[in-house]
Write a protein that holds these residues in place. Structure first.
Motif, mmCIF file in Angstrom:
data_model
loop_
_atom_site.group_PDB
_atom_site.id
_atom_site.type_symbol
_atom_site.label_atom_id
_atom_site.label_comp_id
_atom_site.label_asym_id
_atom_site.label_seq_id
_atom_site.Cartn_x
_atom_site.Cartn_y
_atom_site.Cartn_z
ATOM 1 N N THR A 1 0.801 -1.221 0.000
ATOM 2 C CA THR A 1 0.000 0.000 0.000
ATOM 3 C C THR A 1 0.834 1.271 0.000
ATOM 4 O O THR A 1 0.303 2.359 -0.229
ATOM 5 N N SER A 2 2.133 1.168 0.292
ATOM 6 C CA SER A 2 3.013 2.333 0.345
ATOM 7 C C SER A 2 4.452 1.830 0.380
ATOM 8 O O SER A 2 4.703 0.646 0.639
ATOM 9 N N PRO A 3 5.422 2.713 0.158
ATOM 10 C CA PRO A 3 6.815 2.292 0.328
ATOM 11 C C PRO A 3 7.106 1.803 1.738
ATOM 12 O O PRO A 3 7.825 0.819 1.926
ATOM 13 N N ALA A 4 6.556 2.490 2.743
ATOM 14 C CA ALA A 4 6.794 2.069 4.124
ATOM 15 C C ALA A 4 6.253 0.666 4.368
ATOM 16 O O ALA A 4 6.894 -0.153 5.038
ATOM 17 N N ALA A 5 5.078 0.374 3.821
ATOM 18 C CA ALA A 5 4.506 -0.966 3.976
ATOM 19 C C ALA A 5 5.392 -2.014 3.320
ATOM 20 O O ALA A 5 5.583 -3.110 3.855
ATOM 21 N N ALA A 6 5.957 -1.673 2.171
ATOM 22 C CA ALA A 6 6.857 -2.600 1.483
ATOM 23 C C ALA A 6 8.126 -2.826 2.299
ATOM 24 O O ALA A 6 8.611 -3.959 2.429
ATOM 25 N N ALA A 7 8.683 -1.750 2.870
ATOM 26 C CA ALA A 7 9.892 -1.874 3.674
ATOM 27 C C ALA A 7 9.649 -2.748 4.901
ATOM 28 O O ALA A 7 10.484 -3.586 5.265
ATOM 29 N N LEU A 8 8.493 -2.566 5.545
ATOM 30 C CA LEU A 8 8.165 -3.380 6.714
ATOM 31 C C LEU A 8 7.945 -4.847 6.324
ATOM 32 O O LEU A 8 8.361 -5.763 7.045
ATOM 33 N N ARG A 9 7.291 -5.066 5.206
ATOM 34 C CA ARG A 9 7.081 -6.445 4.741
ATOM 35 C C ARG A 9 8.420 -7.127 4.477
ATOM 36 O O ARG A 9 8.656 -8.272 4.893
ATOM 37 N N GLU A 10 9.317 -6.421 3.790
ATOM 38 C CA GLU A 10 10.619 -6.997 3.485
ATOM 39 C C GLU A 10 11.412 -7.284 4.762
ATOM 40 O O GLU A 10 12.095 -8.314 4.864
ATOM 41 N N ALA A 11 11.341 -6.373 5.743
ATOM 42 C CA ALA A 11 12.055 -6.592 6.999
ATOM 43 C C ALA A 11 11.520 -7.817 7.725
ATOM 44 O O ALA A 11 12.281 -8.581 8.338
ATOM 45 N N ASN A 12 10.207 -8.025 7.647
ATOM 46 C CA ASN A 12 9.617 -9.219 8.252
ATOM 47 C C ASN A 12 10.089 -10.478 7.538
ATOM 48 O O ASN A 12 10.432 -11.485 8.183
ATOM 49 N N GLU A 13 10.131 -10.427 6.217
ATOM 50 C CA GLU A 13 10.551 -11.595 5.445
ATOM 51 C C GLU A 13 12.036 -11.894 5.635
ATOM 52 O O GLU A 13 12.442 -13.060 5.686
ATOM 53 N N GLU A 14 12.860 -10.856 5.748
ATOM 54 C CA GLU A 14 14.305 -11.045 5.783
ATOM 55 C C GLU A 14 14.834 -11.391 7.173
ATOM 56 O O GLU A 14 15.757 -12.206 7.301
ATOM 57 N N VAL A 15 14.274 -10.769 8.219
ATOM 58 C CA VAL A 15 14.830 -10.982 9.565
ATOM 59 C C VAL A 15 13.773 -11.272 10.617
ATOM 60 O O VAL A 15 14.078 -11.348 11.812
ATOM 61 N N GLY A 16 12.506 -11.438 10.213
ATOM 62 C CA GLY A 16 11.453 -11.768 11.165
ATOM 63 C C GLY A 16 11.004 -10.605 12.027
ATOM 64 O O GLY A 16 10.389 -10.817 13.083
ATOM 65 N N LEU A 17 11.283 -9.376 11.601
ATOM 66 C CA LEU A 17 10.859 -8.206 12.377
ATOM 67 C C LEU A 17 9.356 -8.019 12.243
ATOM 68 O O LEU A 17 8.828 -7.914 11.130
ATOM 69 N N ARG A 18 8.650 -7.953 13.360
ATOM 70 C CA ARG A 18 7.212 -7.746 13.332
ATOM 71 C C ARG A 18 6.895 -6.291 13.013
ATOM 72 O O ARG A 18 7.437 -5.374 13.644
ATOM 73 N N SER A 19 6.021 -6.069 12.069
ATOM 74 C CA SER A 19 5.688 -4.707 11.652
ATOM 75 C C SER A 19 5.141 -3.887 12.805
ATOM 76 O O SER A 19 5.435 -2.684 12.929
ATOM 77 N N GLU A 20 4.361 -4.538 13.684
ATOM 78 C CA GLU A 20 3.750 -3.802 14.794
ATOM 79 C C GLU A 20 4.784 -3.375 15.838
ATOM 80 O O GLU A 20 4.482 -2.560 16.718
ATOM 81 N N ALA A 21 6.006 -3.903 15.747
ATOM 82 C CA ALA A 21 7.066 -3.502 16.675
ATOM 83 C C ALA A 21 7.749 -2.203 16.253
ATOM 84 O O ALA A 21 8.577 -1.675 16.991
ATOM 85 N N VAL A 22 7.383 -1.694 15.078
ATOM 86 C CA VAL A 22 8.054 -0.525 14.504
ATOM 87 C C VAL A 22 7.131 0.687 14.544
ATOM 88 O O VAL A 22 5.971 0.612 14.134
ATOM 89 N N THR A 23 7.657 1.801 15.015
ATOM 90 C CA THR A 23 6.977 3.092 14.926
ATOM 91 C C THR A 23 7.649 3.897 13.830
ATOM 92 O O THR A 23 8.838 4.217 13.922
ATOM 93 N N LEU A 24 6.915 4.180 12.771
ATOM 94 C CA LEU A 24 7.493 4.908 11.648
ATOM 95 C C LEU A 24 7.659 6.380 11.996
ATOM 96 O O LEU A 24 6.741 7.027 12.504
ATOM 97 N N MET A 25 8.835 6.910 11.719
ATOM 98 C CA MET A 25 9.131 8.320 11.951
ATOM 99 C C MET A 25 8.872 9.166 10.714
ATOM 100 O O MET A 25 8.551 10.350 10.805
ATOM 101 N N GLY A 26 9.039 8.580 9.551
ATOM 102 C CA GLY A 26 8.889 9.304 8.301
ATOM 103 C C GLY A 26 9.726 8.646 7.224
ATOM 104 O O GLY A 26 10.175 7.498 7.388
ATOM 105 N N GLU A 27 9.962 9.354 6.148
ATOM 106 C CA GLU A 27 10.701 8.811 5.020
ATOM 107 C C GLU A 27 11.685 9.841 4.477
ATOM 108 O O GLU A 27 11.493 11.055 4.633
ATOM 109 N N LEU A 28 12.710 9.333 3.808
ATOM 110 C CA LEU A 28 13.561 10.172 2.982
ATOM 111 C C LEU A 28 12.975 10.205 1.578
ATOM 112 O O LEU A 28 12.364 9.227 1.123
#
Length: 219
Positions: free
Chosen positions: A84-111
Motif C-alpha cells: 500500500t506504500s513504500p513504508a509498507a513494502a519496507a516493513l514487509r521486506e524486513a519481516n521476510e528477511e529478519v522476522g521483524l514484526r511490523s507492529e514492533a516498529v513506529t514509523l518516523m517518516g521517510e527520505l
C-alpha cells in the motif's frame, strides 16, 4: 564524548522533523503501469533502536545471491503491487528477511525517493523506531547475518572513510572491524547522521578501495 549522550531523544526529534511524513508519500511510489520502462520502485527500512544510545540495524546479504551478494544493506527490496506504500513494502521486506514484526516498529517518516541509475530502481527509505528487544532470525536464503551498530560508533571519525570503486567514483564508507558499509547504504547512513546532528568532522580524504568481498552488484 558521546554524540547521543543526554540528547538522543532530542536528536531523534530533529531527525523526525527533517523527514517526509509517511502519509504524504503514497502518490510517489506507484509501479509503472502497462509494463513501461520507468524506474522500478523499491523501499528499504532504516531502523533505529529507541534507546539513550540508539543503534541502526543492517543485514549482510547471503553470498549465494545473484545481486549484491555479501553486501551490507538495510532490509528492503522491490515494492510489490499489493504493497500500500513504500513504508509498507519496507516493513514487509524486513519481516521476510529478519522476522521483524511490523507492529514492533513506529514509523518516523521517510527520505525522498532516490533514483539509482546503475540498477534502475527508485528507492524510498522508511525510517522507524523499535525497542530493540525483539528476536531477529535471518532468512537464510537472503540474509547471512544481522548487524546492529551504535550511532555513536557510526559517527566516530575513526570509523569513517571514503571508499573507491575499481570502476571509478568514491563515496562515504564505514569500516567496522571486518565489515565495510559502502555504496547507497553508506550514503543513507551519512545523510541520516547529518540530518539528526550526529555527524562529527571526519577526514574525507582517508580513501580506501572497496574490498572484493563487498563488490558484487545488484539491489
Amino acid at each position: 564524548m558521546s554524540v547521543t549522550s543526554g540528547g538522543a531523544g532530542d536528536r531523534l526529534e530533529v531527525l523526525r522533523s527533517a523527514l517526509v511524513p509517511v502519509a504524504d508519500s503514497h502518490v510517489e511510489w506507484a509501479p509503472t503501469a502497462g509494463g513501461g520502462r520507468g524506474p522500478r520502485p523499491a523501499a528499504v527500512l532504516a531502523l533505529l533502536s529507541d534507546h539513550p544510545s540508539p543503534d541502526l540495524l543492517f543485514t549482510e546479504r547471503s553470498r549465494h545471491l545473484r545481486h549484491h551478494a555479501g553486501q551490507i544493506s538495510f532490509p528492503g527490496g522491490r515494492i510489490d503491487p499489493g504493497d500500500t506504500s513504500p513504508a509498507a513494502a519496507a516493513l514487509r521486506e524486513a519481516n521476510e528477511e529478519v522476522g521483524l514484526r511490523s507492529e514492533a516498529v513506529t514509523l518516523m517518516g521517510e527520505l525522498p525517493a532516490t533514483a539509482l541509475t546503475t540498477t534502475f530502481f527508485r528507492v524510498t527509505t522508511a525510517v522507524g523506531l523499535w525497542d530493540g528487544r525483539g528476536m531477529l532470525v535471518p532468512e537464510e536464503a537472503e540474509v547471512a547475518a544481522v548487524h546492529r551498530y551504535p550511532v555513536d560508533l557510526l559517527a566516530d571519525p575513526s570509523t569513517r572513510r571514503s571508499a573507491r570503486h575499481p570502476l571509478g567514483g568514491s563515496g562515504p564508507a564505514f569500516v567496522l572491524d571486518d565489515i565495510v558499509i559502502w555504496g547507497f547504504t553508506a550514503h543513507l547512513v551519512d545523510h541520516l547522521l547529518r540530518l539528526a546532528g550526529w555527524e562529527q568532522p571526519w577526514d574525507e580524504e582517508h580513501l580506501i578501495d572497496v574490498p572484493r568481498r563487498f563488490l558484487r552488484s545488484g539491489l
